[in-house]
Design a protein around this motif. Structure first.
Motif, PDB file in Angstrom:
ATOM      1  N   LEU A   1      45.656  24.703  34.898  1.00  0.00           N
ATOM      2  CA  LEU A   1      45.993  25.088  36.266  1.00  0.00           C
ATOM      3  C   LEU A   1      45.948  26.605  36.418  1.00  0.00           C
ATOM      4  CD1 LEU A   1      48.831  23.735  38.512  1.00  0.00           C
ATOM      5  CD2 LEU A   1      48.604  26.186  38.156  1.00  0.00           C
ATOM      6  N   GLY A   2      46.547  27.308  35.470  1.00  0.00           N
ATOM      7  CA  GLY A   2      46.575  28.765  35.548  1.00  0.00           C
ATOM      8  C   GLY A   2      45.177  29.376  35.521  1.00  0.00           C
ATOM      9  N   ARG A   3      44.310  28.870  34.645  1.00  0.00           N
ATOM     10  CA  ARG A   3      42.955  29.417  34.556  1.00  0.00           C
ATOM     11  C   ARG A   3      42.142  29.083  35.805  1.00  0.00           C
ATOM     12  NH1 ARG A   3      43.482  27.079  29.572  1.00  0.00           N
ATOM     13  NH2 ARG A   3      41.825  25.536  29.951  1.00  0.00           N
ATOM     14  N   ALA A   4      42.311  27.854  36.305  1.00  0.00           N
ATOM     15  CA  ALA A   4      41.560  27.444  37.478  1.00  0.00           C
ATOM     16  C   ALA A   4      41.958  28.261  38.706  1.00  0.00           C
ATOM     17  CB  ALA A   4      41.770  25.952  37.740  1.00  0.00           C
ATOM     18  N   VAL A   5      43.257  28.425  38.923  1.00  0.00           N
ATOM     19  CA  VAL A   5      43.705  29.194  40.089  1.00  0.00           C
ATOM     20  C   VAL A   5      43.344  30.664  39.938  1.00  0.00           C
ATOM     21  CG1 VAL A   5      45.718  29.894  41.448  1.00  0.00           C
ATOM     22  CG2 VAL A   5      45.524  27.540  40.633  1.00  0.00           C
ATOM     23  N   THR A   6      43.383  31.180  38.721  1.00  0.00           N
ATOM     24  CA  THR A   6      42.946  32.563  38.493  1.00  0.00           C
ATOM     25  C   THR A   6      41.492  32.734  38.893  1.00  0.00           C
ATOM     26  OG1 THR A   6      44.539  32.910  36.713  1.00  0.00           O
ATOM     27  CG2 THR A   6      42.595  34.324  36.721  1.00  0.00           C
ATOM     28  N   PHE A   7      40.638  31.785  38.511  1.00  0.00           N
ATOM     29  CA  PHE A   7      39.229  31.823  38.921  1.00  0.00           C
ATOM     30  C   PHE A   7      39.100  31.743  40.439  1.00  0.00           C
ATOM     31  CE2 PHE A   7      35.889  28.945  40.480  1.00  0.00           C
ATOM     32  CZ  PHE A   7      34.773  29.756  40.296  1.00  0.00           C
ATOM     33  N   LEU A   8      39.819  30.811  41.050  1.00  0.00           N
ATOM     34  CA  LEU A   8      39.688  30.595  42.489  1.00  0.00           C
ATOM     35  C   LEU A   8      40.168  31.797  43.293  1.00  0.00           C
ATOM     36  CD1 LEU A   8      40.934  26.914  42.567  1.00  0.00           C
ATOM     37  CD2 LEU A   8      38.618  27.677  43.115  1.00  0.00           C
ATOM     38  N   ALA A   9      41.333  32.326  42.947  1.00  0.00           N
ATOM     39  CA  ALA A   9      41.892  33.456  43.696  1.00  0.00           C
ATOM     40  C   ALA A   9      41.113  34.739  43.441  1.00  0.00           C
ATOM     41  CB  ALA A   9      43.357  33.646  43.338  1.00  0.00           C
ATOM     42  N   GLY A  10      40.552  34.866  42.235  1.00  0.00           N
ATOM     43  CA  GLY A  10      39.823  36.080  41.881  1.00  0.00           C
ATOM     44  C   GLY A  10      38.350  35.986  42.202  1.00  0.00           C
ATOM     45  N   GLU A  11      37.595  35.400  41.289  1.00  0.00           N
ATOM     46  CA  GLU A  11      36.141  35.351  41.423  1.00  0.00           C
ATOM     47  C   GLU A  11      35.674  34.613  42.671  1.00  0.00           C
ATOM     48  OE1 GLU A  11      32.409  33.482  38.859  1.00  0.00           O
ATOM     49  OE2 GLU A  11      34.256  34.059  37.819  1.00  0.00           O
ATOM     50  N   ALA A  12      36.329  33.503  43.008  1.00  0.00           N
ATOM     51  CA  ALA A  12      35.878  32.698  44.142  1.00  0.00           C
ATOM     52  C   ALA A  12      36.452  33.168  45.478  1.00  0.00           C
ATOM     53  CB  ALA A  12      36.248  31.235  43.923  1.00  0.00           C
ATOM     54  N   GLY A  13      37.494  33.985  45.454  1.00  0.00           N
ATOM     55  CA  GLY A  13      38.053  34.535  46.685  1.00  0.00           C
ATOM     56  C   GLY A  13      38.784  33.534  47.572  1.00  0.00           C
ATOM     57  N   ILE A  14      39.300  32.468  46.986  1.00  0.00           N
ATOM     58  CA  ILE A  14      39.996  31.447  47.775  1.00  0.00           C
ATOM     59  C   ILE A  14      41.422  31.904  48.083  1.00  0.00           C
ATOM     60  CG2 ILE A  14      40.846  29.070  47.791  1.00  0.00           C
ATOM     61  CD1 ILE A  14      37.840  29.315  48.124  1.00  0.00           C
ATOM     62  N   ARG A  15      41.810  31.730  49.339  1.00  0.00           N
ATOM     63  CA  ARG A  15      43.135  32.181  49.789  1.00  0.00           C
ATOM     64  C   ARG A  15      44.021  31.037  50.265  1.00  0.00           C
ATOM     65  NH1 ARG A  15      41.578  35.427  47.096  1.00  0.00           N
ATOM     66  NH2 ARG A  15      41.224  37.655  47.445  1.00  0.00           N
TER      67      ARG A  15
ATOM     68  N   VAL B   1      50.583  31.991  40.576  1.00  0.00           N
ATOM     69  CA  VAL B   1      49.316  32.480  40.028  1.00  0.00           C
ATOM     70  C   VAL B   1      48.446  33.060  41.143  1.00  0.00           C
ATOM     71  CG1 VAL B   1      47.217  31.858  38.774  1.00  0.00           C
ATOM     72  CG2 VAL B   1      49.395  30.771  38.176  1.00  0.00           C
ATOM     73  N   ALA B   2      48.319  32.320  42.241  1.00  0.00           N
ATOM     74  CA  ALA B   2      47.445  32.761  43.326  1.00  0.00           C
ATOM     75  C   ALA B   2      47.943  34.042  43.975  1.00  0.00           C
ATOM     76  CB  ALA B   2      47.329  31.653  44.370  1.00  0.00           C
ATOM     77  N   GLN B   3      49.254  34.123  44.262  1.00  0.00           N
ATOM     78  CA  GLN B   3      49.769  35.284  44.987  1.00  0.00           C
ATOM     79  C   GLN B   3      49.905  36.517  44.107  1.00  0.00           C
ATOM     80  OE1 GLN B   3      53.314  33.915  47.033  1.00  0.00           O
ATOM     81  NE2 GLN B   3      52.108  32.905  48.628  1.00  0.00           N
ATOM     82  N   ARG B   4      49.893  36.318  42.794  1.00  0.00           N
ATOM     83  CA  ARG B   4      49.849  37.485  41.912  1.00  0.00           C
ATOM     84  C   ARG B   4      48.504  38.201  42.053  1.00  0.00           C
ATOM     85  NH1 ARG B   4      51.881  35.274  37.636  1.00  0.00           N
ATOM     86  NH2 ARG B   4      49.931  34.581  36.696  1.00  0.00           N
ATOM     87  N   ILE B   5      47.456  37.441  42.272  1.00  0.00           N
ATOM     88  CA  ILE B   5      46.115  38.007  42.438  1.00  0.00           C
ATOM     89  C   ILE B   5      45.857  38.353  43.897  1.00  0.00           C
ATOM     90  CG2 ILE B   5      43.639  37.511  42.217  1.00  0.00           C
ATOM     91  CD1 ILE B   5      44.456  35.563  39.931  1.00  0.00           C
ATOM     92  N   ALA B   6      46.270  37.464  44.799  1.00  0.00           N
ATOM     93  CA  ALA B   6      46.036  37.637  46.236  1.00  0.00           C
ATOM     94  C   ALA B   6      47.346  37.378  46.969  1.00  0.00           C
ATOM     95  CB  ALA B   6      44.953  36.676  46.710  1.00  0.00           C
ATOM     96  N   PRO B   7      48.134  38.408  47.236  1.00  0.00           N
ATOM     97  CA  PRO B   7      49.446  38.213  47.857  1.00  0.00           C
ATOM     98  C   PRO B   7      49.412  37.475  49.190  1.00  0.00           C
ATOM     99  CG  PRO B   7      49.249  40.433  46.975  1.00  0.00           C
ATOM    100  CD  PRO B   7      47.881  39.822  46.890  1.00  0.00           C
TER     101      PRO B   7
END
Length: 270
Positions: A64-78, A96-102
């Motif tokens: 879950l952590g790796r997938a959401v890191t990919f989505l919030a970061g590389e994929a730009g999912i909000r 995980v998501a809000q750490r990368i994309a608040p």
């Protein structure tokens, strides 16, 4: 009695301390404290029959952590729709998501009564984003989408998270329909994130443990083959490395855990 008090009383009446329940046993395997003695007993018996089950639980959480890191970061999912979220532990989807994309917005969905009692623990968010909780059954995707639309903009891409939930939908046609309906409700550029137990990937020994589970705990569970899980992904573009053991999905730069009998995949809606 206020509406909130009545709802809480109804939730408490739905909780049974006498029958092991997946959310609590999973919490036990992850080292949490939100479980009863019966959950420990069943969890220990399953572990004695299938010793790697704890590794499966930890690998699923790490995925879950790796997938959401990919989505919030590389994929730009909000936006995230997390169906069957279970009891909160560490590194939940919104964290995980809000750490990368608040500004990320997360909707959690579950109908487990003990999860409902912990809803306030999930209802936290960065000031820029949003986190909400929906009491709904995975068997009713229409109700899920309707409720999620109050927090998420369904005209913009959404990541649909189905981690360890379709295995509780015993009928494969129904499980396929659930996935189809959820994916149909979100636009191009959305993602599906899925994990599912299997008797493949070295998981043959789990068959007897699953039978014991279905006779002594709730809800009942089923394993599926790689071909059956692949059918859930029809029409979607698989993100490399595709459908693999969740412990082996994008582990570059991290400590790769043991191979576990739990499929993991991230796929994009074209």
């Amino acid at each position: 009695m206020s509406d909130d008090s009545a709802q809480q009383q109804g939730i408490e009446q739905r909780i049974s301390a006498h029958i092991a329940h997946n959310a609590r046993v999973w919490n036990y395997w992850l080292g949490g404290k939100d479980h009863y003695e019966v959950d420990e007993q069943v969890g220990d018996m399953v572990t004695s029959m299938y010793p790697s089950i704890g590794e499966v639980a930890r690998a699923d959480r790490a995925f879950l952590g790796r997938a959401v890191t990919f989505l919030a970061g590389e994929a730009g999912i909000r936006q995230y729709l997390d169906v069957g979220t279970g009891l909160p532990t560490v590194e939940n989807t919104h964290e995980v998501a809000q750490r990368i994309a608040p500004d990320a917005r997360v909707v959690y969905v579950d109908n487990d009564p003990i999860v409902l009692t912990h809803a306030r623990a999930l209802l936290t968010s960065s000031a820029q984003g949003a986190t909400s909780y929906v009491d709904a059954d995975a068997h009713d995707p229409k109700a899920i989408i309707e409720a999620a639309s109050r927090t998420l903009d369904l005209d913009r891409p959404v990541a649909i998270m189905l981690l360890g939930i379709l295995n509780f939908v015993l009928d494969t046609e129904k499980a396929t329909a659930i996935v189809r309906d959820l994916v149909a409700a979100v636009p191009s550029g959305s993602y599906l994130v899925l994990t599912h137990p299997t008797l493949e990937l070295g998981g043959e020994g789990n068959e007897a443990a699953m039978k014991f589970w279905n006779e002594n705990a709730t809800p009942p569970i089923t394993a599926r083959t790689g071909a059956e899980v692949s059918a859930f992904l029809d029409g979607l573009e698989l993100i490399e490395p595709g459908l693999v053991s969740c412990a082996r999905w994008r582990t570059e730069g991290t400590e790769e855990g043991p191979l576990v009998a739990q499929f993991g995949v991230v796929a994009r809606k074209p």
